[in-house]
Write an enzyme that holds these catalytic residues in place. Structure first.
Site, PDB file in Angstrom:
ATOM      1  N   HIS A 229      40.539  -2.692  24.425  1.00 15.32           N
ATOM      2  CA  HIS A 229      40.286  -3.667  23.350  1.00 15.32           C
ATOM      3  C   HIS A 229      40.502  -5.068  23.894  1.00 15.32           C
ATOM      4  O   HIS A 229      41.103  -5.253  24.954  1.00 15.32           O
ATOM      5  CB  HIS A 229      41.249  -3.426  22.169  1.00 15.32           C
ATOM      6  N   ASP A 231      42.075  -8.896  22.423  1.00 17.53           N
ATOM      7  CA  ASP A 231      42.917  -9.362  21.317  1.00 17.53           C
ATOM      8  C   ASP A 231      42.128 -10.357  20.461  1.00 17.53           C
ATOM      9  O   ASP A 231      41.351 -11.152  20.989  1.00 17.53           O
ATOM     10  CB  ASP A 231      44.196 -10.019  21.863  1.00 17.53           C
ATOM     11  N   HIS A 286      41.548  -4.919  27.798  1.00 19.60           N
ATOM     12  CA  HIS A 286      42.713  -4.268  28.410  1.00 19.60           C
ATOM     13  C   HIS A 286      43.043  -2.956  27.719  1.00 19.60           C
ATOM     14  O   HIS A 286      42.588  -2.693  26.607  1.00 19.60           O
ATOM     15  CB  HIS A 286      43.921  -5.220  28.441  1.00 19.60           C
ATOM     16  N   ARG A 296      57.820   3.729  27.742  1.00 21.83           N
ATOM     17  CA  ARG A 296      57.463   2.318  27.946  1.00 21.83           C
ATOM     18  C   ARG A 296      57.467   1.586  26.601  1.00 21.83           C
ATOM     19  O   ARG A 296      57.020   2.129  25.603  1.00 21.83           O
ATOM     20  CB  ARG A 296      56.073   2.220  28.576  1.00 21.83           C
TER      21      ARG A 296
HETATM   22  O1  LIG Z   1      51.614  -2.642  25.750  1.00 19.60           O
HETATM   23  C1  LIG Z   1      50.953  -3.457  26.384  1.00 19.60           C
HETATM   24  O2  LIG Z   1      51.203  -3.740  27.552  1.00 19.60           O
HETATM   25  C2  LIG Z   1      49.752  -4.131  25.757  1.00 19.60           C
HETATM   26  C3  LIG Z   1      49.799  -4.183  24.266  1.00 19.60           C
HETATM   27  C4  LIG Z   1      48.535  -4.741  23.690  1.00 19.60           C
HETATM   28  O3  LIG Z   1      47.537  -4.908  24.352  1.00 19.60           O
HETATM   29  C5  LIG Z   1      48.487  -5.096  22.262  1.00 19.60           C
HETATM   30  O4  LIG Z   1      49.484  -4.876  21.532  1.00 19.60           O
HETATM   31  O5  LIG Z   1      47.421  -5.635  21.832  1.00 19.60           O
HETATM   32 FE   LIG Z   2      46.112  -6.164  23.327  1.00 18.86          FE
END
Ligand SMILES: O=C(O)CCC(=O)C(=O)O
Ligand SMILES: [Fe+2]
Length: 358
Positions: A229, A231, A286, A296
């Site tokens: 996705h 942001d 990403h 994690r």
């Molecule tokens: O957890 C991550 O490293 C990325 C999180 C992410 O891309 C998001 O919350 O939009």
């Molecule tokens: Fe994200």
């Protein structure tokens, strides 16, 4: 009501796309969570600081503006060091986040997000766009998390709330500093982007803090932590724990890992920044992969403009050779488009113009 809550209200989500699995209770990856991933999703480990790796910018570097511009144009993601957020606060933030996600599922569900709301516990909103479920859970906050924290810990929520509120203050200031660098690197001043740091000193920008948890997974090769996705924000600042998993898609290369660097924060250029920069800055695609041994966590701070502001490139960034690529949108309009069309939202607001190559 702010743009995010208005948009979530008009685009409710089904409960089966809100309530996470009891990850601790399953020993085998269920079919509902089994994705067919290719080996391209699991890139070989590259030299974390080599030329082909995500840029790292020391914010005290005299060249920070230039480096920021380069990183936004070439990558749409970079890491920052010497950013001024106290290490102790990051440690406390991570501790409180782990404390929340370590609770048993039935307890976390006391703070579950309702279908029309955007704060509380549940699956990532993008779950609605995929046939399979992701191996993650989240908790969203804006301002005080008191209402939900009280459900989780009736007698012991003060520290959690204090840490989340202090982090939002600190990360808010840092985000505006980095946004200032980005705008400055495009040659823009306060007069070009009036809503940013208005002369009356009153802040109207909007933001959302999202805690992500990626539990230990029985079969990471077939699971997806967070599906690909971009942001929807102007920019996102992310604190990731020492466990890797975040990857960014690079033209002609494929997925590149964003290696955790102790104390550094990840900066993502969002879709609204791509629009504002008239396509000069990338909004990086990403995703997050999970692993078999480490739980994690990450904490993302999504920052957007005031609700009434139409985002469009300032006239300085357009001319007859480079007309505006997108029509002006408020954050709410863009979030609505994203809630309906997900990764196609940008294409849908694209102006039908012939664009000269940049
Ligand atoms: O957890 C991550 O490293 C990325 C999180 C992410 O891309 C998001 O919350 O939009
Ligand atoms: Fe994200």
């Amino acid at each position: 009501m702010n743009s995010i809550s208005e948009s979530f209200k008009s685009n409710p989500v089904n409960l089966d796309r809100i309530i996470p699995l009891d990850f601790k209770a399953v020993l085998k990856l269920p079919d509902s969570h089994t994705w067919s991933l290719s080996t391209a999703d699991h890139p070989p480990t590259t030299d974390p600081f080599g030329a082909g790796s995500v840029p790292v910018i020391d914010l005290t570097d005299p060249n920070a503006v230039l480096l920021t511009r380069h990183a936004c144009e070439q990558w749409g993601v970079f890491q920052v060091t010497n950013h001024g957020i106290p290490v102790d606060l990051l440690i406390e933030l991570e501790f409180q986040t782990r404390r929340l996600f370590s609770l048993p599922l039935d307890q976390k569900l006391l703070a579950v997000r309702s279908p029309e709301a955007f704060t509380g516990y549940g699956l990532a909103r993008i779950s609605t766009f995929f046939p399979k479920l992701m191996w993650s859970e989240g908790f969203s906050i804006t301002g005080s998390p008191m209402e939900h924290a009280r459900q989780l810990w009736p007698h012991d929520h003060t520290k959690f709330c204090d840490v989340m509120e202090e982090y939002q203050r600190e990360i808010g200031d840092l985000t505006e500093r980095i946004l200032g660098l980005m705008l400055g690197s495009l040659g823009l001043t306060r007069d070009d982007v009036r809503w940013f740091k208005p002369k009356d000193g009153r802040k109207h920008s909007q933001a959302l803090l999202h805690l992500n948890s990626y539990p230990v997974c029985p079969d990471p090769s077939q699971a997806m932590g967070l599906a690909p996705h971009t942001d929807s924000s102007l920019l996102t600042l992310l604190h990731q724990s020492s466990t890797g998993g975040l990857q960014v898609l690079r033209d002609n290369v494929g997925w590149v890992p964003v290696h955790p660097i102790a104390g550094a924060l990840v900066v993502n250029t969002g879709d609204l920044m791509h629009i504002l920069s008239n396509g000069q800055f990338k909004s990086a695609m990403h995703q997050v992969l999970v692993n078999e041994t480490h739980h994690r966590i990450s904490i993302a701070y999504f920052y957007g403009p005031p609700g009434d502001v139409n985002i469009s490139p300032p006239t300085k960034l357009t001319n007859h050779k480079h007309p505006p690529l997108y029509r002006p949108v408020t954050w709410k309009e863009y979030l609505d488009a994203k809630a309906m069309h997900f990764n196609k939202a940008l294409d849908l607001i694209r102006n039908d113009v012939h664009i000269a190559n940049r």
